[in-house]
Design a protein around this motif. Structure first.
Motif, PDB file in Angstrom:
ATOM      1  N   ASP A   1      -3.474   3.908  -1.639  1.00  0.00           N
ATOM      2  CA  ASP A   1      -3.498   3.215  -2.669  1.00  0.00           C
ATOM      3  C   ASP A   1      -3.188   1.848  -2.444  1.00  0.00           C
ATOM      4  OD1 ASP A   1      -4.533   5.504  -4.356  1.00  0.00           O
ATOM      5  OD2 ASP A   1      -2.335   5.755  -5.140  1.00  0.00           O
TER       6      ASP A   1
ATOM      7  N   CYS B   1       0.738  -1.305  -0.054  1.00  0.00           N
ATOM      8  CA  CYS B   1      -0.007   0.180   0.088  1.00  0.00           C
ATOM      9  C   CYS B   1       0.874   1.272   0.052  1.00  0.00           C
ATOM     10  CB  CYS B   1      -0.847   0.042   1.317  1.00  0.00           C
ATOM     11  SG  CYS B   1      -2.044  -1.477   1.347  1.00  0.00           S
ATOM     12  N   GLU B   2       0.227   2.197  -0.271  1.00  0.00           N
ATOM     13  CA  GLU B   2       1.132   3.500  -0.531  1.00  0.00           C
ATOM     14  C   GLU B   2       0.097   4.755   0.124  1.00  0.00           C
ATOM     15  OE1 GLU B   2       3.609   6.416  -3.436  1.00  0.00           O
ATOM     16  OE2 GLU B   2       2.728   4.794  -4.410  1.00  0.00           O
TER      17      GLU B   2
ATOM     18  N   ASN C   1      -5.677  -3.172  -6.603  1.00  0.00           N
ATOM     19  CA  ASN C   1      -5.642  -2.055  -7.116  1.00  0.00           C
ATOM     20  C   ASN C   1      -6.951  -1.035  -6.876  1.00  0.00           C
ATOM     21  OD1 ASN C   1      -3.536  -2.848  -9.020  1.00  0.00           O
ATOM     22  ND2 ASN C   1      -4.870  -4.396  -9.861  1.00  0.00           N
ATOM     23  N   SER C   2      -6.917  -0.704  -5.778  1.00  0.00           N
ATOM     24  CA  SER C   2      -8.089   0.103  -5.457  1.00  0.00           C
ATOM     25  C   SER C   2      -7.391   1.400  -4.455  1.00  0.00           C
ATOM     26  CB  SER C   2      -9.027  -0.570  -4.474  1.00  0.00           C
ATOM     27  OG  SER C   2      -8.365  -1.240  -3.089  1.00  0.00           O
ATOM     28  N   THR C   3      -8.518   1.912  -4.203  1.00  0.00           N
ATOM     29  CA  THR C   3      -7.768   3.480  -3.152  1.00  0.00           C
ATOM     30  C   THR C   3      -8.892   3.249  -2.009  1.00  0.00           C
ATOM     31  OG1 THR C   3      -7.209   4.606  -5.072  1.00  0.00           O
ATOM     32  CG2 THR C   3      -7.688   5.961  -3.262  1.00  0.00           C
ATOM     33  N   GLU C   4      -8.213   3.149  -0.961  1.00  0.00           N
ATOM     34  CA  GLU C   4      -9.051   3.644   0.323  1.00  0.00           C
ATOM     35  C   GLU C   4      -9.174   5.020   0.677  1.00  0.00           C
ATOM     36  OE1 GLU C   4     -10.454   0.757   1.843  1.00  0.00           O
ATOM     37  OE2 GLU C   4      -9.611  -0.506   0.271  1.00  0.00           O
ATOM     38  N   THR C   5     -10.462   5.494   1.040  1.00  0.00           N
ATOM     39  CA  THR C   5     -10.436   6.896   1.274  1.00  0.00           C
ATOM     40  C   THR C   5     -11.050   6.984   2.678  1.00  0.00           C
ATOM     41  OG1 THR C   5     -12.727   6.988   0.238  1.00  0.00           O
ATOM     42  CG2 THR C   5     -10.806   7.219  -1.238  1.00  0.00           C
TER      43      THR C   5
ATOM     44  N   ASN D   1      -1.953  -1.904  -3.845  1.00  0.00           N
ATOM     45  CA  ASN D   1      -1.580  -2.609  -5.269  1.00  0.00           C
ATOM     46  C   ASN D   1      -2.062  -3.735  -5.719  1.00  0.00           C
ATOM     47  OD1 ASN D   1      -0.235  -4.589  -3.929  1.00  0.00           O
ATOM     48  ND2 ASN D   1       1.637  -3.709  -4.205  1.00  0.00           N
TER      49      ASN D   1
ATOM     50  N   THR E   1      -1.256   8.240   0.339  1.00  0.00           N
ATOM     51  CA  THR E   1      -1.194   9.408  -0.713  1.00  0.00           C
ATOM     52  C   THR E   1      -1.472  10.608   0.061  1.00  0.00           C
ATOM     53  OG1 THR E   1      -3.359   8.797  -1.160  1.00  0.00           O
ATOM     54  CG2 THR E   1      -1.608   7.629  -2.555  1.00  0.00           C
TER      55      THR E   1
ATOM     56  N   ASN F   1      -5.963   8.888   2.836  1.00  0.00           N
ATOM     57  CA  ASN F   1      -6.530   8.092   1.560  1.00  0.00           C
ATOM     58  C   ASN F   1      -5.119   7.299   1.208  1.00  0.00           C
ATOM     59  OD1 ASN F   1      -8.747   9.459   1.374  1.00  0.00           O
ATOM     60  ND2 ASN F   1      -7.868  10.990   0.138  1.00  0.00           N
TER      61      ASN F   1
END
Length: 143
Positions: free
Chosen positions: A104, A61-62, A117-121, A106, A64, A102
């Motif tokens: 990302d 995860c990254e 391949n999703s984004t957690e917000t 992988n 952001t 937030n």
């Protein structure tokens, strides 16, 4: 001789395995801090540092975005104190801060618990300390 080759091979395998694990990335995170009447800038920065350190456990995860919004933090802190761990652990309101992020995920899905391949917000990080002179620690996270 065979024993030495086996030991060297096993060591190389462990080395490659350990370095293949992708620690959560925090290098390029965008940090935003709203003016606060509750916490000093230093207290908020200390909390940010603790979250970044914890995030390294989020393999694949990254991070952001990471921010402090006083109104949201106060609202989430009250929920934590009423319904969460804060309802039983004796932490005072002035020793709870909530940061929001937030990040990302992988293709691996992180540790498998996130959609690949999703984004957690709007991911919440609830940090507590025993008193104003103690260090922050992450007590809970999620939605």
């Amino acid at each position: 001789m065979k024993k030495t080759i086996v030991i060297i091979s096993a060591t190389i395998f462990v080395f490659l395995f350990l370095f293949n694990i992708q620690a959560g990335k925090t290098k390029n995170v965008e940090v935003s801090i709203e003016q606060s009447t509750t916490f000093s800038e230093e207290e908020i920065h200390d909390a940010i540092t603790v979250v970044k350190r914890k995030f390294k456990e989020f393999r694949g995860c990254e991070l952001t975005d990471l921010w402090y919004d006083e109104n949201q933090s106060n609202e989430y802190a009250k929920d934590y104190l009423t319904y969460g761990n804060g309802s039983t652990n004796g932490i005072e309101e002035e020793n709870v801060i909530v940061l929001i992020s937030n990040f990302d995920v992988n293709a691996s899905g992180g540790d498998g618990s996130f959609q690949p391949n999703s984004t957690e917000t709007n991911w919440k990080w609830i940090l507590v300390r025993d008193d104003k002179h103690d260090k922050w620690r992450v007590d809970d996270w999620g939605y």
